[in-house]
Write a protein that holds these residues in place. Structure first.
Motif, PDB file in Angstrom:
ATOM      1  N   CYS A 317     -12.769  54.062 -28.817  1.00 37.11           N
ATOM      2  CA  CYS A 317     -12.280  52.630 -28.939  1.00 37.11           C
ATOM      3  C   CYS A 317     -12.317  52.807 -30.238  1.00 37.11           C
ATOM      4  CB  CYS A 317     -13.124  51.251 -28.764  1.00 37.11           C
ATOM      5  SG  CYS A 317     -12.845  50.915 -27.271  1.00 37.11           S
ATOM      6  N   ALA A 318     -11.138  53.200 -30.954  1.00 38.76           N
ATOM      7  CA  ALA A 318     -10.328  53.502 -32.603  1.00 38.76           C
ATOM      8  C   ALA A 318     -10.282  52.669 -33.518  1.00 38.76           C
ATOM      9  CB  ALA A 318     -10.584  54.674 -32.593  1.00 38.76           C
ATOM     10  N   ILE A 319      -9.798  51.627 -32.753  1.00 37.81           N
ATOM     11  CA  ILE A 319      -8.514  50.646 -33.845  1.00 37.81           C
ATOM     12  C   ILE A 319      -9.306  49.166 -33.598  1.00 37.81           C
ATOM     13  CG2 ILE A 319      -6.683  52.253 -34.178  1.00 37.81           C
ATOM     14  CD1 ILE A 319      -5.136  50.867 -31.522  1.00 37.81           C
ATOM     15  N   THR A 320      -8.612  48.201 -34.263  1.00 38.08           N
ATOM     16  CA  THR A 320      -9.635  47.229 -33.458  1.00 38.08           C
ATOM     17  C   THR A 320      -8.992  46.223 -32.530  1.00 38.08           C
ATOM     18  OG1 THR A 320      -7.937  46.279 -35.702  1.00 38.08           O
ATOM     19  CG2 THR A 320      -9.748  47.219 -36.330  1.00 38.08           C
ATOM     20  N   GLN A 321      -8.696  45.004 -31.766  1.00 39.88           N
ATOM     21  CA  GLN A 321      -8.175  44.758 -31.417  1.00 39.88           C
ATOM     22  C   GLN A 321      -7.154  43.822 -32.079  1.00 39.88           C
ATOM     23  OE1 GLN A 321     -11.245  43.638 -32.361  1.00 39.88           O
ATOM     24  NE2 GLN A 321     -10.982  41.396 -32.275  1.00 39.88           N
ATOM     25  N   GLN A 322      -6.612  43.820 -33.030  1.00 36.41           N
ATOM     26  CA  GLN A 322      -5.819  42.947 -33.874  1.00 36.41           C
ATOM     27  C   GLN A 322      -4.565  44.296 -34.466  1.00 36.41           C
ATOM     28  OE1 GLN A 322      -8.661  42.995 -35.545  1.00 36.41           O
ATOM     29  NE2 GLN A 322      -8.612  40.586 -35.095  1.00 36.41           N
ATOM     30  N   LYS A 323      -4.914  45.263 -34.586  1.00 39.88           N
ATOM     31  CA  LYS A 323      -4.010  46.561 -34.240  1.00 39.88           C
ATOM     32  C   LYS A 323      -3.593  47.342 -32.924  1.00 39.88           C
ATOM     33  CE  LYS A 323      -1.819  50.547 -36.359  1.00 39.88           C
ATOM     34  NZ  LYS A 323      -0.882  50.808 -35.804  1.00 39.88           N
ATOM     35  N   ALA A 324      -4.661  47.062 -32.069  1.00 40.83           N
ATOM     36  CA  ALA A 324      -3.830  47.446 -30.834  1.00 40.83           C
ATOM     37  C   ALA A 324      -3.135  46.492 -29.669  1.00 40.83           C
ATOM     38  CB  ALA A 324      -5.350  46.753 -29.468  1.00 40.83           C
ATOM     39  N   LEU A 325      -2.965  44.554 -30.455  1.00 43.06           N
ATOM     40  CA  LEU A 325      -2.147  43.887 -30.181  1.00 43.06           C
ATOM     41  C   LEU A 325      -0.602  44.381 -30.702  1.00 43.06           C
ATOM     42  CD1 LEU A 325      -4.611  41.193 -29.971  1.00 43.06           C
ATOM     43  CD2 LEU A 325      -2.868  42.071 -27.923  1.00 43.06           C
ATOM     44  N   GLN A 326      -1.119  44.487 -32.357  1.00 40.71           N
ATOM     45  CA  GLN A 326       0.429  44.662 -33.149  1.00 40.71           C
ATOM     46  C   GLN A 326       1.323  46.161 -32.423  1.00 40.71           C
ATOM     47  OE1 GLN A 326       1.875  42.607 -35.415  1.00 40.71           O
ATOM     48  NE2 GLN A 326       3.296  43.620 -34.679  1.00 40.71           N
ATOM     49  N   ASN A 327       0.174  46.885 -32.447  1.00 43.07           N
ATOM     50  CA  ASN A 327       1.009  48.174 -31.220  1.00 43.07           C
ATOM     51  C   ASN A 327       2.004  47.521 -30.211  1.00 43.07           C
ATOM     52  OD1 ASN A 327      -0.002  49.818 -32.699  1.00 43.07           O
ATOM     53  ND2 ASN A 327      -2.148  50.728 -31.605  1.00 43.07           N
ATOM     54  N   ILE A 328       1.573  46.778 -29.151  1.00 45.04           N
ATOM     55  CA  ILE A 328       2.306  46.519 -28.250  1.00 45.04           C
ATOM     56  C   ILE A 328       3.775  45.272 -28.468  1.00 45.04           C
ATOM     57  CG2 ILE A 328       2.478  44.862 -26.228  1.00 45.04           C
ATOM     58  CD1 ILE A 328      -0.425  45.293 -25.692  1.00 45.04           C
TER      59      ILE A 328
END
Length: 408
Positions: A317-328
């Motif tokens: 898990c290399a990224i924050t949840q904020q970054k993951a959501l922004q990717n979507i």
């Protein structure tokens, strides 16, 4: 031992507890919001009534619930010989989209369970039903077998009669098998949440059954943000874990739909996210892994974006949840879409790290179930049994129509 090995070796017998039949609520209380709620917070247990929940939630919380609506998925046909064949619609095949299949006007195909299938060796089944005052003949044709289910093609006559109307007239609400009773008229409303409006589930997201319009209004008055997502609950939610350890259990796959606006809000909010029900929990936590796939494969296909059962225990898990959501959000913007539509097979069990959900409202779940594993992963392996022992000792009602839990 790797994290995956540790999780796969969890023995399901360690998630058992005594549940006498008389503790299973056969019907809800007449006033939904008067049921009890067990609150577990800061390692302590408190008893409340459900109408108090808005005051118990964090003041700036975001309450996210599943707006799916249970369909009349159980259809009964009778052969000329008198044998009754029960067809249980699981998920659409043609058209694949839920909204489209309910709008079809002559034919559609579903993946279905078939009860008494040995009596149905050949030929079509037919049943007549009254739809909007018109007599409609509905036919069922059995196709290819898929595991323990079959492809069933339904066809019907009538003037612009939709499949949604056919289900409404011919089908019945499929209440959980552990209630050990037939569907009753009261279940038509009791087994739906007050905010359900997207047809597709064959089982209710039961944590939401406790909410009333008055409780939701109280949430609004306290500044609690209310948001919706969709996960169409499949029959797999009742599938018991039959293997000795959970590594031998195949988690069921379910379809999820999350609005772009909600994803964008989650990517920037500091509000604690309170999920209503395990379906909302699985949907929200799946988003992190979808976003992580997009981090390295921004043009991933629909199949590549499907969240696999063991992904949380094998993926760094290399990224924050904020970054993951922004990717979507970025992915949707590139494709001109206003919602994320995908699927998840996510298994949440002890050793799982929650990344989006800060709290949950849920029910008391069956012994040795994947839903109990999800709870244990949130409150801790050492605490779930203390919570359930307390509930058993203090006359809480269990399962779908029972009392609630609030975990913060």
């Amino acid at each position: 031992m790797t994290t995956l090995d540790k999780v796969r070796s969890l023995r399901i017998e360690n998630y058992n507890y005594p549940l006498p039949d008389e503790r299973i609520a056969k019907h809800p209380l007449a006033q939904r919001e008067q049921c009890k709620v067990l609150m577990y917070k800061d390692n302590s247990i408190e008893e409340h009534l459900f109408h108090e929940v808005p005051a118990l939630l964090p003041q700036d919380a975001m309450l996210i619930y599943n707006n799916t609506r249970v369909i009349n998925a159980r259809l009964r046909f009778r052969k000329a010989t008198g044998s009754q064949i029960e067809i249980f619609c699981l998920e659409p095949i043609t058209p694949r989209d839920y909204q489209l299949i309910f709008q079809t006007t002559s034919q559609c195909t579903w993946l279905c369970l078939v009860g008494n299938s040995k009596r149905w060796k050949s030929g079509d089944l037919q049943q007549q039903v009254i739809v909007d005052g018109e007599t409609v003949t509905v036919s069922a044709t059995r196709g290819e077998r898929r595991g323990n289910a079959f492809e069933i093609t339904f066809s019907w006559d009538g003037n612009d009669v939709t499949f949604a109307s056919v289900l409404e007239a011919l089908g019945e609400i499929p209440i959980p098998p552990y209630l050990n009773r037939s569907t009753e008229k009261s279940d038509l409303t009791d087994y739906q949440t007050v905010y359900s409006h997207i047809d597709g589930s064959v089982a209710a997201p039961t944590a939401g059954l406790h909410f009333t319009d008055e409780v939701l209004a109280e949430c609004d008055s306290r500044g609690i943000a209310r948001r919706e997502l969709t996960l169409h609950v499949g029959a797999g939610t009742f599938q018991p874990v039959k293997s000795e350890d959970i590594g031998g259990h195949d988690m069921h796959t379910e379809v999820i739909s999350v609005p772009r606006d909600l994803l964008a809000e989650l990517a920037t909010t500091s509000r604690p996210v309170m999920a209503v029900g395990t379906t909302s929990v699985r949907t929200l936590e799946s988003l992190y892994y979808i976003g992580q796939i997009l981090e390295t494969a921004p043009d991933a296909s629909e199949e590549e974006l499907r969240v696999k059962q063991w992904m949380p225990y094998t993926t760094p898990c290399a990224i924050t949840q904020q970054k993951a959501l922004q990717n979507i959000v970025d992915y949707l913007d590139r494709h001109g879409a206003n919602e994320y539509l995908g699927s998840t097979q996510l298994m949440i069990a002890p050793s799982f790290t929650y990344r989006i959900v800060s709290g949950m409202i849920t029910n008391f779940h069956q012994p040795q179930s994947t839903l109990l594993l999800l709870v244990a992963a949130f409150v801790g392996d050492e605490n779930w049994r203390r919570i359930y022992d307390y509930a058993l000792d203090h006359d809480f009602r269990f399962l779908s129509y029972g009392d609630a839990c609030l975990f913060i």
